[in-house]
Design an enzyme around this catalytic site. Structure first.
Site, PDB file in Angstrom:
ATOM      1  N   LYS A 143       2.168   6.992  13.370  1.00  0.00           N
ATOM      2  CA  LYS A 143       1.609   5.511  13.492  1.00  0.00           C
ATOM      3  C   LYS A 143       2.575   4.644  14.590  1.00  0.00           C
ATOM      4  O   LYS A 143       3.701   5.259  15.448  1.00  0.00           O
ATOM      5  CB  LYS A 143       2.257   5.036  11.789  1.00  0.00           C
ATOM      6  CG  LYS A 143       1.371   5.347  10.706  1.00  0.00           C
ATOM      7  CD  LYS A 143       1.475   4.716   9.669  1.00  0.00           C
ATOM      8  CE  LYS A 143       0.599   4.874   8.253  1.00  0.00           C
ATOM      9  NZ  LYS A 143       1.326   4.433   7.596  1.00  0.00           N
TER      10      LYS A 143
ATOM     11  N   TYR B  53      -8.830   1.011   6.469  1.00  0.00           N
ATOM     12  CA  TYR B  53      -7.709   0.560   5.547  1.00  0.00           C
ATOM     13  C   TYR B  53      -8.706  -0.375   4.104  1.00  0.00           C
ATOM     14  O   TYR B  53      -7.938  -1.500   3.728  1.00  0.00           O
ATOM     15  CB  TYR B  53      -6.478   0.256   5.616  1.00  0.00           C
ATOM     16  CG  TYR B  53      -5.712   0.740   6.030  1.00  0.00           C
ATOM     17  CD1 TYR B  53      -5.230   2.102   5.330  1.00  0.00           C
ATOM     18  CD2 TYR B  53      -5.290   0.650   7.414  1.00  0.00           C
ATOM     19  CE1 TYR B  53      -3.982   2.770   5.762  1.00  0.00           C
ATOM     20  CE2 TYR B  53      -3.748   1.630   8.018  1.00  0.00           C
ATOM     21  CZ  TYR B  53      -3.631   2.461   7.172  1.00  0.00           C
ATOM     22  OH  TYR B  53      -2.414   3.260   7.198  1.00  0.00           O
TER      23      TYR B  53
ATOM     24  N   PHE C 193      -0.820  -6.556   1.495  1.00  0.00           N
ATOM     25  CA  PHE C 193      -0.027  -6.365   2.322  1.00  0.00           C
ATOM     26  C   PHE C 193      -1.116  -6.606   3.957  1.00  0.00           C
ATOM     27  O   PHE C 193      -1.176  -5.855   4.820  1.00  0.00           O
ATOM     28  CB  PHE C 193       0.959  -5.578   2.517  1.00  0.00           C
ATOM     29  CG  PHE C 193      -0.079  -3.960   1.599  1.00  0.00           C
ATOM     30  CD1 PHE C 193      -0.154  -3.385   2.383  1.00  0.00           C
ATOM     31  CD2 PHE C 193       0.537  -3.882   0.593  1.00  0.00           C
ATOM     32  CE1 PHE C 193      -0.887  -2.522   1.717  1.00  0.00           C
ATOM     33  CE2 PHE C 193      -0.111  -2.518  -0.211  1.00  0.00           C
ATOM     34  CZ  PHE C 193      -0.668  -2.404   0.273  1.00  0.00           C
TER      35      PHE C 193
ATOM     36  N   ARG D 299       1.376  15.848   2.289  1.00  0.00           N
ATOM     37  CA  ARG D 299       1.829  14.683   1.272  1.00  0.00           C
ATOM     38  C   ARG D 299       3.763  14.844   1.103  1.00  0.00           C
ATOM     39  O   ARG D 299       4.301  14.374   1.406  1.00  0.00           O
ATOM     40  CB  ARG D 299       1.282  14.181  -0.035  1.00  0.00           C
ATOM     41  CG  ARG D 299       0.470  13.732   0.226  1.00  0.00           C
ATOM     42  CD  ARG D 299      -0.745  13.778  -0.798  1.00  0.00           C
ATOM     43  NE  ARG D 299      -0.648  12.772  -2.103  1.00  0.00           N
ATOM     44  CZ  ARG D 299      -0.260  11.092  -1.501  1.00  0.00           C
ATOM     45  NH1 ARG D 299      -0.823  10.879  -0.735  1.00  0.00           N
ATOM     46  NH2 ARG D 299       0.103  10.842  -2.359  1.00  0.00           N
TER      47      ARG D 299
ATOM     48  N   THR E 280       6.370   6.800   0.167  1.00  0.00           N
ATOM     49  CA  THR E 280       5.720   5.926   1.099  1.00  0.00           C
ATOM     50  C   THR E 280       6.306   4.943   1.862  1.00  0.00           C
ATOM     51  O   THR E 280       6.883   4.233   2.504  1.00  0.00           O
ATOM     52  CB  THR E 280       4.882   4.970   0.472  1.00  0.00           C
ATOM     53  OG1 THR E 280       3.442   5.492   0.293  1.00  0.00           O
ATOM     54  CG2 THR E 280       3.506   3.572   1.311  1.00  0.00           C
TER      55      THR E 280
ATOM     56  N   ARG F 135       9.603  10.288   6.693  1.00  0.00           N
ATOM     57  CA  ARG F 135       9.648   9.452   5.746  1.00  0.00           C
ATOM     58  C   ARG F 135      11.164   9.028   6.302  1.00  0.00           C
ATOM     59  O   ARG F 135      11.236   7.873   6.777  1.00  0.00           O
ATOM     60  CB  ARG F 135       8.165   9.150   4.637  1.00  0.00           C
ATOM     61  CG  ARG F 135       7.127   8.675   5.483  1.00  0.00           C
ATOM     62  CD  ARG F 135       6.192   8.229   4.836  1.00  0.00           C
ATOM     63  NE  ARG F 135       5.510   7.859   4.684  1.00  0.00           N
ATOM     64  CZ  ARG F 135       4.269   7.887   4.323  1.00  0.00           C
ATOM     65  NH1 ARG F 135       4.366   8.480   2.208  1.00  0.00           N
ATOM     66  NH2 ARG F 135       2.896   7.762   4.872  1.00  0.00           N
TER      67      ARG F 135
ATOM     68  N   ASN G 238       6.516   3.316   8.197  1.00  0.00           N
ATOM     69  CA  ASN G 238       6.652   4.585   7.601  1.00  0.00           C
ATOM     70  C   ASN G 238       5.962   5.497   8.427  1.00  0.00           C
ATOM     71  O   ASN G 238       6.245   6.433   7.489  1.00  0.00           O
ATOM     72  CB  ASN G 238       5.897   5.004   6.321  1.00  0.00           C
ATOM     73  CG  ASN G 238       4.789   4.659   5.987  1.00  0.00           C
ATOM     74  OD1 ASN G 238       4.031   4.328   7.146  1.00  0.00           O
ATOM     75  ND2 ASN G 238       4.417   3.919   4.955  1.00  0.00           N
TER      76      ASN G 238
ATOM     77  N   HIS H  75       0.112   8.676   7.900  1.00  0.00           N
ATOM     78  CA  HIS H  75       0.033   8.328   7.087  1.00  0.00           C
ATOM     79  C   HIS H  75      -0.511  10.048   7.401  1.00  0.00           C
ATOM     80  O   HIS H  75      -1.465  10.393   7.399  1.00  0.00           O
ATOM     81  CB  HIS H  75      -1.710   6.976   7.301  1.00  0.00           C
ATOM     82  CG  HIS H  75      -2.220   8.293   6.721  1.00  0.00           C
ATOM     83  ND1 HIS H  75      -2.931   6.925   4.969  1.00  0.00           N
ATOM     84  CD2 HIS H  75      -3.977   8.791   6.718  1.00  0.00           C
ATOM     85  CE1 HIS H  75      -3.943   7.445   4.863  1.00  0.00           C
ATOM     86  NE2 HIS H  75      -4.653   8.096   5.977  1.00  0.00           N
TER      87      HIS H  75
ATOM     88  N   GLU I 188     -11.331  10.759   6.255  1.00  0.00           N
ATOM     89  CA  GLU I 188     -10.692  10.396   7.403  1.00  0.00           C
ATOM     90  C   GLU I 188     -11.404  10.772   8.373  1.00  0.00           C
ATOM     91  O   GLU I 188     -11.038  10.585   9.368  1.00  0.00           O
ATOM     92  CB  GLU I 188      -9.397   9.847   6.515  1.00  0.00           C
ATOM     93  CG  GLU I 188      -9.487   9.210   5.459  1.00  0.00           C
ATOM     94  CD  GLU I 188      -7.593   8.794   4.801  1.00  0.00           C
ATOM     95  OE1 GLU I 188      -8.063   8.182   4.015  1.00  0.00           O
ATOM     96  OE2 GLU I 188      -6.676   9.730   5.475  1.00  0.00           O
TER      97      GLU I 188
HETATM   98  P1  CMP Z   1      -0.393   4.735   4.230  1.00  0.00           P
HETATM   99  O1  CMP Z   1       0.141   5.661   3.435  1.00  0.00           O
HETATM  100  O2  CMP Z   1      -1.193   4.437   5.790  1.00  0.00           O
HETATM  101  O3  CMP Z   1      -1.310   3.738   3.642  1.00  0.00           O
HETATM  102  C1  CMP Z   1      -1.009   2.485   3.132  1.00  0.00           C
HETATM  103  C2  CMP Z   1      -0.089   1.538   4.141  1.00  0.00           C
HETATM  104  O4  CMP Z   1       0.132  -0.212   3.931  1.00  0.00           O
HETATM  105  C3  CMP Z   1       1.166   2.618   3.803  1.00  0.00           C
HETATM  106  O5  CMP Z   1       1.367   3.769   4.011  1.00  0.00           O
HETATM  107  C4  CMP Z   1       2.001   1.185   4.539  1.00  0.00           C
HETATM  108  O6  CMP Z   1       2.182   1.988   5.819  1.00  0.00           O
HETATM  109  C5  CMP Z   1       1.315   0.724   4.751  1.00  0.00           C
HETATM  110  N1  CMP Z   1       2.320  -0.379   3.396  1.00  0.00           N
HETATM  111  C6  CMP Z   1       2.124  -2.210   3.689  1.00  0.00           C
HETATM  112  N2  CMP Z   1       3.541  -2.528   2.734  1.00  0.00           N
HETATM  113  C7  CMP Z   1       2.526  -1.454   1.180  1.00  0.00           C
HETATM  114  C8  CMP Z   1       3.092  -1.681  -0.200  1.00  0.00           C
HETATM  115  N3  CMP Z   1       4.296  -2.819  -0.403  1.00  0.00           N
HETATM  116  N4  CMP Z   1       2.581  -0.684  -0.401  1.00  0.00           N
HETATM  117  C9  CMP Z   1       2.404   0.318  -0.396  1.00  0.00           C
HETATM  118  N5  CMP Z   1       1.669   0.601   1.032  1.00  0.00           N
HETATM  119  C10 CMP Z   1       2.321  -0.821   1.881  1.00  0.00           C
END
Ligand code: CMP
Length: 139
Positions: free
Chosen positions: A10, A50, A58, A86, A92, A103, A113, A116, A127
């Site tokens: 990212k 997304y 968010f 994962r 996350t 992370r 973070n 992905h 994807e």
């Molecule tokens: P990702 O795995 O890319 O999937 C969705 C993304 O939304 C997540 O990682 C985070 O970067 C972002 N995000 C921001 N806020 C939140 C939240 N409160 N819960 C989950 N994902 C979030």
């Protein structure tokens, strides 16, 4: 047998010149980069990618963040690739991630973070196809 998953390094990570550091952790976890490109996502691409999160509070911030700088999209191959990725990514929210995960070691916040990763083999296939033609993936 080896399977595939999809990964994004990212903008928070590319901005801090951590593309290699992230990739090294993926490789050390037993994953192989079989496709990779650095791209600046358009708003439409980020929204489409997304789409499943469209109703989340968010969503708009996430799209802004994901288009704020270059990302590196990758296809990763290995035994049990989705779960393996994962595991090395960690939770996350970096505050909840285990020591030694990408992370925990590198991410800035729940939004920024660093990586992905696909959450299932089914989503991995979707994807991967969103960003790569079959001939761009060389196993
Ligand atoms: P990702 O795995 O890319 O999937 C969705 C993304 O939304 C997540 O990682 C985070 O970067 C972002 N995000 C921001 N806020 C939140 C939240 N409160 N819960 C989950 N994902 C979030």
């Amino acid at each position: 047998a080896a399977t595939r998953t999809f990964s994004i390094i990212k903008p928070d990570a590319t901005r801090r010149n951590l593309t290699g550091a992230v990739t090294k952790m993926l490789e050390e976890a037993g994953l192989r980069v079989v496709a990779s490109k650095r791209v600046l996502l358009s708003k439409e691409q980020a929204e489409g990618f997304y789409a499943v999160h469209k109703e989340r509070p968010f969503f708009n911030d996430l799209v802004s963040f994901m288009t704020s700088g270059p990302v590196v999209v990758q296809v990763l191959e290995g035994e049990n690739a989705v779960q393996r990725n994962r595991d090395i990514m960690g939770a996350t929210n970096p505050a909840n991630a285990d020591a030694g995960t990408i992370r925990k070691e590198l991410a800035e916040s729940i939004e920024a973070n660093s990586v992905h990763g696909s959450d299932s083999e089914e989503n991995a296939a979707i994807e991967i196809a969103y960003f790569f033609k079959p001939e761009e993936i060389v196993g």
